[in-house]
Design an enzyme around this catalytic site. Structure first.
Site, mmCIF file in Angstrom:
data_model
loop_
_atom_site.group_PDB
_atom_site.id
_atom_site.type_symbol
_atom_site.label_atom_id
_atom_site.label_comp_id
_atom_site.label_asym_id
_atom_site.label_seq_id
_atom_site.Cartn_x
_atom_site.Cartn_y
_atom_site.Cartn_z
ATOM 1 N N HIS A 120 -24.456 -14.574 -7.204
ATOM 2 C CA HIS A 120 -25.773 -14.756 -7.837
ATOM 3 C C HIS A 120 -25.988 -13.803 -9.017
ATOM 4 O O HIS A 120 -26.523 -14.210 -10.048
ATOM 5 C CB HIS A 120 -26.892 -14.517 -6.815
ATOM 6 C CG HIS A 120 -27.345 -15.740 -6.080
ATOM 7 N ND1 HIS A 120 -27.759 -16.893 -6.705
ATOM 8 C CD2 HIS A 120 -27.465 -15.989 -4.750
ATOM 9 C CE1 HIS A 120 -28.114 -17.790 -5.798
ATOM 10 N NE2 HIS A 120 -27.942 -17.282 -4.593
ATOM 11 N N GLN A 130 -33.104 -14.399 -8.002
ATOM 12 C CA GLN A 130 -33.794 -15.428 -7.214
ATOM 13 C C GLN A 130 -35.297 -15.209 -7.136
ATOM 14 O O GLN A 130 -36.034 -16.105 -6.724
ATOM 15 C CB GLN A 130 -33.212 -15.499 -5.805
ATOM 16 C CG GLN A 130 -31.783 -16.031 -5.803
ATOM 17 C CD GLN A 130 -31.276 -16.234 -4.394
ATOM 18 O OE1 GLN A 130 -30.851 -15.281 -3.754
ATOM 19 N NE2 GLN A 130 -31.332 -17.462 -3.912
ATOM 20 N N GLY A 167 -29.946 -13.173 2.938
ATOM 21 C CA GLY A 167 -29.585 -12.419 1.752
ATOM 22 C C GLY A 167 -30.389 -12.944 0.583
ATOM 23 O O GLY A 167 -30.894 -14.076 0.624
ATOM 24 N N CYS A 205 -28.480 -22.212 0.166
ATOM 25 C CA CYS A 205 -29.047 -21.210 -0.736
ATOM 26 C C CYS A 205 -30.550 -21.390 -0.806
ATOM 27 O O CYS A 205 -31.039 -22.516 -0.869
ATOM 28 C CB CYS A 205 -28.431 -21.372 -2.133
ATOM 29 S SG CYS A 205 -29.044 -20.188 -3.343
ATOM 30 N N LEU A 206 -31.280 -20.280 -0.802
ATOM 31 C CA LEU A 206 -32.738 -20.346 -0.908
ATOM 32 C C LEU A 206 -33.165 -21.038 -2.197
ATOM 33 O O LEU A 206 -34.247 -21.616 -2.262
ATOM 34 C CB LEU A 206 -33.335 -18.933 -0.891
ATOM 35 C CG LEU A 206 -33.170 -18.125 0.395
ATOM 36 C CD1 LEU A 206 -33.783 -16.743 0.221
ATOM 37 C CD2 LEU A 206 -33.802 -18.838 1.567
ATOM 38 N N HIS A 253 -21.537 -14.644 -1.623
ATOM 39 C CA HIS A 253 -22.606 -15.514 -2.123
ATOM 40 C C HIS A 253 -23.585 -14.728 -3.012
ATOM 41 O O HIS A 253 -23.938 -15.174 -4.109
ATOM 42 C CB HIS A 253 -23.346 -16.141 -0.929
ATOM 43 C CG HIS A 253 -24.473 -17.045 -1.293
ATOM 44 N ND1 HIS A 253 -24.397 -18.424 -1.199
ATOM 45 C CD2 HIS A 253 -25.717 -16.783 -1.755
ATOM 46 C CE1 HIS A 253 -25.548 -18.952 -1.587
ATOM 47 N NE2 HIS A 253 -26.364 -17.984 -1.928
ATOM 48 N N GLU A 254 -24.009 -13.561 -2.538
ATOM 49 C CA GLU A 254 -25.014 -12.797 -3.289
ATOM 50 C C GLU A 254 -24.419 -12.140 -4.534
ATOM 51 O O GLU A 254 -25.083 -12.021 -5.563
ATOM 52 C CB GLU A 254 -25.684 -11.759 -2.393
ATOM 53 C CG GLU A 254 -26.378 -12.316 -1.147
ATOM 54 C CD GLU A 254 -27.408 -13.397 -1.426
ATOM 55 O OE1 GLU A 254 -27.903 -13.515 -2.562
ATOM 56 O OE2 GLU A 254 -27.701 -14.152 -0.485
HETATM 57 NI NI NI Z 1 -28.244 -18.124 -2.776
#
Ligand code: NI
Length: 180
Positions: free
Chosen positions: A136, A51, A46, A89-90, A132-133
């Site tokens: 963000h 991001q 995701g 998380c990325l 999670h997304e």
């Molecule tokens: Ni993340």
């Protein structure tokens, strides 16, 4: 299609509540393509627009073995239950945290054609990714949801790349621990 660099924790764009998308047009669809490419390149499950440095309320979900899809202006309209999960998380590569997430999650959003859709998830990776997304685009990162700093673990170097969250597949392909 353009793979754009991932923004890391410390970048203010990740802390800003993102702007609502007013009109779903070609520029938005182009952004969704870039988000999707960037997510795949980073091995995430995701990604949210902030991001890649764009403060708009758009997320892309890319569950293993499924076509990725976009959720525009996503809102969690229903959540219930509680479970403990590992998450990454990325935007925070090399770390994982253990936190509480909902069991059942329903998100209302627009699709890439501007049509209203609902996505329901129950006790799976998708439910985790949806929360999670959506966090963000509200400027929230999973570390904000940890009970204590001790719940954040630094991974060993060989795992760093593959273990970043945003729903990425984890090192041994244990998708249940993927990041959203
Ligand atoms: Ni993340």
């Amino acid at each position: 299609m353009t793979v754009r660099p991932i923004r890391y924790l410390g970048d203010p764009v990740l802390r800003r509540p993102a702007k609502k998308v007013r009109r779903v047009d070609d520029s938005i669809r182009k952004l969704i393509v870039d988000m999707t490419e960037s997510m795949i390149e980073a091995q995430g499950v995701g990604i949210a627009a902030p991001q890649i440095g764009v403060s708009l309320r758009i997320v892309v979900i890319g569950m293993p073995d499924e076509e990725p899809y976009a959720l525009i202006n996503p809102v969690v309209v229903r959540r219930s239950g509680e479970r403990r999960l590992d998450e990454g998380c990325l935007s925070l590569p090399g770390y994982r945290g253990n936190l509480s997430r909902s069991v059942r999650v329903t998100v209302k959003a627009l699709n890439e054609h501007g049509k209203e859709i609902r996505v329901k998830a129950d006790d799976d990776l998708l439910a985790q990714a949806l929360e999670h997304e959506t966090d963000h685009v509200n400027g929230i990162v999973y570390v904000d949801r940890l009970d204590s700093k001790g719940d954040l673990v630094k991974l060993d170097a060989p795992f760093v790349r593959s273990a970043a969250l945003d729903g990425e597949a984890s090192p041994a392909g244990r998708s249940s621990e993927s990041d959203a």
